[in-house]
Design a protein around this motif. Structure first.
Motif, PDB file in Angstrom:
ATOM      1  N   LEU A  59      24.072  35.134  48.759  1.00 51.64           N
ATOM      2  CA  LEU A  59      23.886  33.980  49.658  1.00 51.64           C
ATOM      3  C   LEU A  59      25.207  33.313  50.016  1.00 51.64           C
ATOM      4  CD1 LEU A  59      20.678  32.268  48.273  1.00 51.64           C
ATOM      5  CD2 LEU A  59      20.965  33.299  50.534  1.00 51.64           C
ATOM      6  N   ARG A  60      26.162  33.297  49.086  1.00 53.05           N
ATOM      7  CA  ARG A  60      27.472  32.730  49.388  1.00 53.05           C
ATOM      8  C   ARG A  60      28.161  33.581  50.460  1.00 53.05           C
ATOM      9  NH1 ARG A  60      30.108  32.836  44.439  1.00 53.05           N
ATOM     10  NH2 ARG A  60      31.063  34.805  44.996  1.00 53.05           N
ATOM     11  N   GLY A  61      28.075  34.888  50.325  1.00 50.79           N
ATOM     12  CA  GLY A  61      28.720  35.783  51.287  1.00 50.79           C
ATOM     13  C   GLY A  61      27.966  35.903  52.602  1.00 50.79           C
ATOM     14  N   PHE A  62      26.633  35.924  52.510  1.00 47.72           N
ATOM     15  CA  PHE A  62      25.779  36.170  53.681  1.00 47.72           C
ATOM     16  C   PHE A  62      24.666  35.118  53.712  1.00 47.72           C
ATOM     17  CE2 PHE A  62      27.467  40.147  52.051  1.00 47.72           C
ATOM     18  CZ  PHE A  62      28.024  40.733  53.170  1.00 47.72           C
ATOM     19  N   PRO A  63      24.968  33.912  54.184  1.00 49.88           N
ATOM     20  CA  PRO A  63      23.949  32.849  54.161  1.00 49.88           C
ATOM     21  C   PRO A  63      22.685  33.213  54.948  1.00 49.88           C
ATOM     22  CG  PRO A  63      26.106  31.965  54.783  1.00 49.88           C
ATOM     23  CD  PRO A  63      26.250  33.449  54.694  1.00 49.88           C
ATOM     24  N   ASP A  64      22.819  34.135  55.916  1.00 51.62           N
ATOM     25  CA  ASP A  64      21.669  34.528  56.741  1.00 51.62           C
ATOM     26  C   ASP A  64      21.058  35.857  56.288  1.00 51.62           C
ATOM     27  OD1 ASP A  64      23.766  36.190  57.486  1.00 51.62           O
ATOM     28  OD2 ASP A  64      23.344  36.071  59.631  1.00 51.62           O
ATOM     29  N   GLY A  91      31.014  33.975  54.120  1.00 44.87           N
ATOM     30  CA  GLY A  91      31.654  33.438  52.925  1.00 44.87           C
ATOM     31  C   GLY A  91      32.310  34.563  52.146  1.00 44.87           C
ATOM     32  N   GLU A  92      33.036  34.202  51.094  1.00 45.83           N
ATOM     33  CA  GLU A  92      33.703  35.202  50.252  1.00 45.83           C
ATOM     34  C   GLU A  92      32.657  36.140  49.658  1.00 45.83           C
ATOM     35  OE1 GLU A  92      34.711  37.103  46.667  1.00 45.83           O
ATOM     36  OE2 GLU A  92      33.485  35.301  46.607  1.00 45.83           O
ATOM     37  N   PHE A  93      32.980  37.445  49.613  1.00 45.25           N
ATOM     38  CA  PHE A  93      32.072  38.432  49.036  1.00 45.25           C
ATOM     39  C   PHE A  93      32.884  39.569  48.445  1.00 45.25           C
ATOM     40  CE2 PHE A  93      29.387  42.258  49.390  1.00 45.25           C
ATOM     41  CZ  PHE A  93      28.341  41.859  48.575  1.00 45.25           C
ATOM     42  N   ARG A  94      32.708  39.832  47.142  1.00 43.46           N
ATOM     43  CA  ARG A  94      33.415  40.909  46.448  1.00 43.46           C
ATOM     44  C   ARG A  94      34.924  40.835  46.678  1.00 43.46           C
ATOM     45  NH1 ARG A  94      30.385  45.426  44.534  1.00 43.46           N
ATOM     46  NH2 ARG A  94      28.185  45.054  44.826  1.00 43.46           N
ATOM     47  N   GLY A  95      35.456  39.616  46.679  1.00 45.01           N
ATOM     48  CA  GLY A  95      36.889  39.425  46.865  1.00 45.01           C
ATOM     49  C   GLY A  95      37.343  39.451  48.312  1.00 45.01           C
ATOM     50  N   LEU A  96      36.423  39.689  49.241  1.00 39.16           N
ATOM     51  CA  LEU A  96      36.784  39.706  50.666  1.00 39.16           C
ATOM     52  C   LEU A  96      36.613  38.320  51.253  1.00 39.16           C
ATOM     53  CD1 LEU A  96      34.789  42.831  51.909  1.00 39.16           C
ATOM     54  CD2 LEU A  96      37.263  42.682  51.605  1.00 39.16           C
ATOM     55  N   PRO A  97      37.628  37.817  51.959  1.00 40.86           N
ATOM     56  CA  PRO A  97      37.436  36.546  52.660  1.00 40.86           C
ATOM     57  C   PRO A  97      36.408  36.754  53.775  1.00 40.86           C
ATOM     58  CG  PRO A  97      39.539  37.544  53.273  1.00 40.86           C
ATOM     59  CD  PRO A  97      38.957  38.398  52.186  1.00 40.86           C
ATOM     60  N   PRO A  98      35.830  35.676  54.294  1.00 47.21           N
ATOM     61  CA  PRO A  98      34.825  35.801  55.364  1.00 47.21           C
ATOM     62  C   PRO A  98      35.378  36.592  56.553  1.00 47.21           C
ATOM     63  CG  PRO A  98      34.982  33.527  54.611  1.00 47.21           C
ATOM     64  CD  PRO A  98      36.083  34.287  53.934  1.00 47.21           C
ATOM     65  N   THR A  99      34.583  37.552  57.028  1.00 46.20           N
ATOM     66  CA  THR A  99      35.016  38.388  58.154  1.00 46.20           C
ATOM     67  C   THR A  99      34.261  38.048  59.433  1.00 46.20           C
ATOM     68  OG1 THR A  99      33.347  40.066  57.677  1.00 46.20           O
ATOM     69  CG2 THR A  99      35.520  40.357  56.633  1.00 46.20           C
ATOM     70  N   GLN A 130      27.857  49.114  53.494  1.00 42.43           N
ATOM     71  CA  GLN A 130      28.120  47.676  53.546  1.00 42.43           C
ATOM     72  C   GLN A 130      29.629  47.403  53.600  1.00 42.43           C
ATOM     73  OE1 GLN A 130      28.158  45.312  49.873  1.00 42.43           O
ATOM     74  NE2 GLN A 130      26.341  44.276  50.694  1.00 42.43           N
ATOM     75  N   LEU A 131      30.381  48.029  52.702  1.00 40.71           N
ATOM     76  CA  LEU A 131      31.828  47.785  52.632  1.00 40.71           C
ATOM     77  C   LEU A 131      32.559  48.338  53.860  1.00 40.71           C
ATOM     78  CD1 LEU A 131      32.366  48.399  48.820  1.00 40.71           C
ATOM     79  CD2 LEU A 131      32.396  46.195  50.037  1.00 40.71           C
ATOM     80  N   ARG A 132      32.096  49.466  54.399  1.00 42.98           N
ATOM     81  CA  ARG A 132      32.686  49.993  55.646  1.00 42.98           C
ATOM     82  C   ARG A 132      32.482  49.001  56.787  1.00 42.98           C
ATOM     83  NH1 ARG A 132      30.796  56.239  55.266  1.00 42.98           N
ATOM     84  NH2 ARG A 132      32.707  57.024  54.313  1.00 42.98           N
ATOM     85  N   GLN A 133      31.277  48.449  56.896  1.00 43.20           N
ATOM     86  CA  GLN A 133      31.000  47.514  57.981  1.00 43.20           C
ATOM     87  C   GLN A 133      31.796  46.226  57.848  1.00 43.20           C
ATOM     88  OE1 GLN A 133      26.696  47.222  57.869  1.00 43.20           O
ATOM     89  NE2 GLN A 133      26.438  49.226  58.822  1.00 43.20           N
ATOM     90  N   LEU A 134      32.181  45.888  56.623  1.00 41.15           N
ATOM     91  CA  LEU A 134      33.009  44.700  56.395  1.00 41.15           C
ATOM     92  C   LEU A 134      34.504  45.007  56.557  1.00 41.15           C
ATOM     93  CD1 LEU A 134      31.167  43.152  53.330  1.00 41.15           C
ATOM     94  CD2 LEU A 134      31.094  42.368  55.718  1.00 41.15           C
TER      95      LEU A 134
END
Length: 139
Positions: A59-64, A91-99, A130-134
């Motif tokens: 939810l922090r990374g993907f509120p929607d 939001g931040e997800f797995r160390g990635l800043p919001p993209t 998921q990680l490729r799309q980010l």
């Protein structure tokens, strides 16, 4: 078995609410305190706490975030769910800043029920997609 299906539906509706407090409360009500969680999750936490942590991180990374159930198979004390997950990384997800990037990936979960509660979970999530799309790993 229909009560297991109703419990599964209640859990699913909670995770799609976008409400971390509702998700945590629902986990307390529908998940066994000694839940066994077979997934790459924080192992220092007991099962229900690990499940709550997973949803807090998502939810922090993907509120929607939205989990669309494509197929449900119920047999005996188990329910299998094939899902499509969508969301926008705000939001931040797995160390990635919001993209600001959107993701769509698949997952399959097996839930074992005991005493009307979720007692065990196995999950396979397409993290590579998921990680490729980010943009975290090359396409």
């Amino acid at each position: 078995m229909s009560s297991n299906r109703a419990t599964f539906q209640r859990f699913h509706e909670a995770v799609n609410s976008g409400d971390a407090e509702l998700i945590a409360t629902t986990i307390d009500e529908v998940v066994a305190p000694d839940l066994i969680f077979h997934a790459p999750v924080p192992t220092e936490l007991p099962g229900p706490q690990a499940l709550k942590r997973v949803w807090a991180v998502l939810l922090r990374g993907f509120p929607d975030i939205r989990v669309e159930v494509e197929d449900v198979i119920a047999e005996g004390d188990r329910i299998v769910s094939r899902n499509t997950v969508t969301g926008t990384q705000q939001g931040e997800f797995r160390g990635l800043p919001p993209t600001g990037r959107s993701v769509t990936y698949n997952e399959i979960f097996i839930f074992r029920f005991a005493g009307g509660r979720i007692a065990e979970i196995w999950g396979v999530v397409d993290l590579l997609t998921q990680l490729r799309q980010l943009g975290a790993v090359p396409s």
